[in-house]
Design a protein around this motif. Structure first.
Motif, PDB file in Angstrom:
ATOM      1  N   GLN A 306       0.825  -1.203   0.000  1.00  0.00           N
ATOM      2  CA  GLN A 306       0.000   0.000   0.000  1.00  0.00           C
ATOM      3  C   GLN A 306       0.858   1.251   0.000  1.00  0.00           C
ATOM      4  OE1 GLN A 306      -0.490   2.217   2.902  1.00  0.00           O
ATOM      5  NE2 GLN A 306      -1.882   3.527   1.718  1.00  0.00           N
ATOM      6  N   LYS A 312      -5.989   2.221  -3.203  1.00  0.00           N
ATOM      7  CA  LYS A 312      -6.218   0.966  -2.484  1.00  0.00           C
ATOM      8  C   LYS A 312      -4.984   0.058  -2.510  1.00  0.00           C
ATOM      9  CE  LYS A 312     -10.503   1.128  -1.021  1.00  0.00           C
ATOM     10  NZ  LYS A 312     -10.842   0.989   0.419  1.00  0.00           N
ATOM     11  N   PRO A 313      -4.811  -0.782  -1.470  1.00  0.00           N
ATOM     12  CA  PRO A 313      -3.684  -1.711  -1.447  1.00  0.00           C
ATOM     13  C   PRO A 313      -3.801  -2.776  -2.538  1.00  0.00           C
ATOM     14  CG  PRO A 313      -4.668  -1.486   0.737  1.00  0.00           C
ATOM     15  CD  PRO A 313      -5.607  -0.845  -0.234  1.00  0.00           C
TER      16      PRO A 313
END
Length: 332
Positions: A306, A312-313
């Motif tokens: 991340q 978003k990761p």
């Protein structure tokens, strides 16, 4: 500006703009279909990608980005309709601090007065990896990873062949490129990537590095369109049975690299092989952070990478896939 590719409620591929002002809202670019087609049209129009995107009608999707990820409907953010026309490559020893783990893997006696080839390569980058703009500096370590058939979508499971000795993450930036019909490479954007490798195989002998790289990989879920931040700070973690068992920060961006992005791009695209019209190139830029320096991963572990600049990761777990003990070749 960040883009995703995903499967809509009707089962069709779409390109969506992540509306960062409204959190996780996805705005479908009506008629775009794929990032590949979107980029092709921008090149043909002679228009910057951001400007070309503004010409599309946007339709708000009912599902958020978190919904799409949870339902495993997010794809890698750039691919080619024919996987054989997508090259996946990378460069190593490109980040300040990246030589330490590699040096330990490749040094038999850890004699600090006898430099390994890894440390020599790293020092070459420090001394000549950031040339004057428009000129070529020292060439980096380079490797081939595979074609588009090895791409695994975010939230999906990495299949690891049973002959592998290790499966470890490498949190990296990925440069995403599409060649125009005349072969001119265009950078579509950047994404977070997991350039998964087999570090035990590599540690046996650094000449096995090429073998260790022939594994699957992932990148995304979001594609950053535009300039890359100079200083990128993220976190790489390993989750086992719902608990984080390893976590470390990682740094990237040119402020933390021994090469400029332009120098790494030059030494990839100087080979005409990678400038074939219509081909996609996905290039991993290296890392300085590896869990392998501290622990071994286990089947079922989830890798999570991340960085705020990329939304978003990127998350993938892994499992072993059985392969035959021996591959014979038939005489024709």
């Amino acid at each position: 500006m960040r883009l995703i590719q995903y499967i809509d409620n009707g089962g069709q591929r779409q390109v969506g703009l992540v509306n960062v002002q409204n959190g996780e809202q996805i705005e479908r670019l009506e008629g775009a279909g794929t990032t590949y087609t979107l980029a092709q049209k921008a090149i043909a129009a002679g228009s910057p990608l951001k400007t070309h995107i503004d010409s599309y009608t946007r339709v708000t999707e009912p599902d958020s980005l978190s919904d799409l990820l949870a339902q495993r409907r997010v794809l890698v953010p750039l691919d080619h309709p024919d996987p054989a026309h997508c090259y996946i490559t990378g460069t190593g020893l490109t980040h300040t601090g990246s030589a330490s783990t590699r040096d330990k893997m490749h040094s038999a006696d850890h004699d600090t007065e006898q430099l390994t080839d890894s440390m020599k390569m790293f020092r070459m980058g420090l001394e000549g990896g950031k040339p004057t703009p428009g000129t070529a500096g020292v060439q980096p370590e380079w490797f081939y990873k595979g074609d588009g058939s090895i791409l695994v979508a975010p939230e999906h499971t990495f299949p690891i062949p049973s002959f592998s000795l290790d499966a470890s993450e490498e949190p990296e930036l990925v440069g995403c490129y599409l060649n125009a019909a005349d072969g001119t490479p265009f950078r579509v954007g950047f994404a977070l990537g997991n350039e998964l490798s087999d570090h035990i195989t590599e540690r046996q002998n650094y000449l096995f590095l090429a073998h260790s790289k022939l594994r699957v990989c992932s990148f995304g879920p979001e594609l950053l369109v535009g300039e890359l931040p100079n200083d990128i700070r993220g976190t790489s973690r390993i989750i086992r049975n719902g608990e984080t068992v390893w976590e470390k920060p990682f740094l990237s961006g040119e402020a933390n690299m021994s090469h400029t992005i332009a120098n790494l791009e030059h030494h990839h695209f100087k080979y005409k092989l990678f400038r074939r019209g219509g081909d996609v190139n996905l290039h991993y830029f290296g890392t300085a952070t590896l869990s392998f320096a501290d622990m071994r991963t286990a089947e079922g572990d989830t890798f999570e990478i991340q960085a705020d600049a990329f939304g978003k990761p990127l998350s993938n777990s892994w499992q072993v896939v059985a392969e035959p003990d021996y591959f014979g070749v038939e005489q024709l």
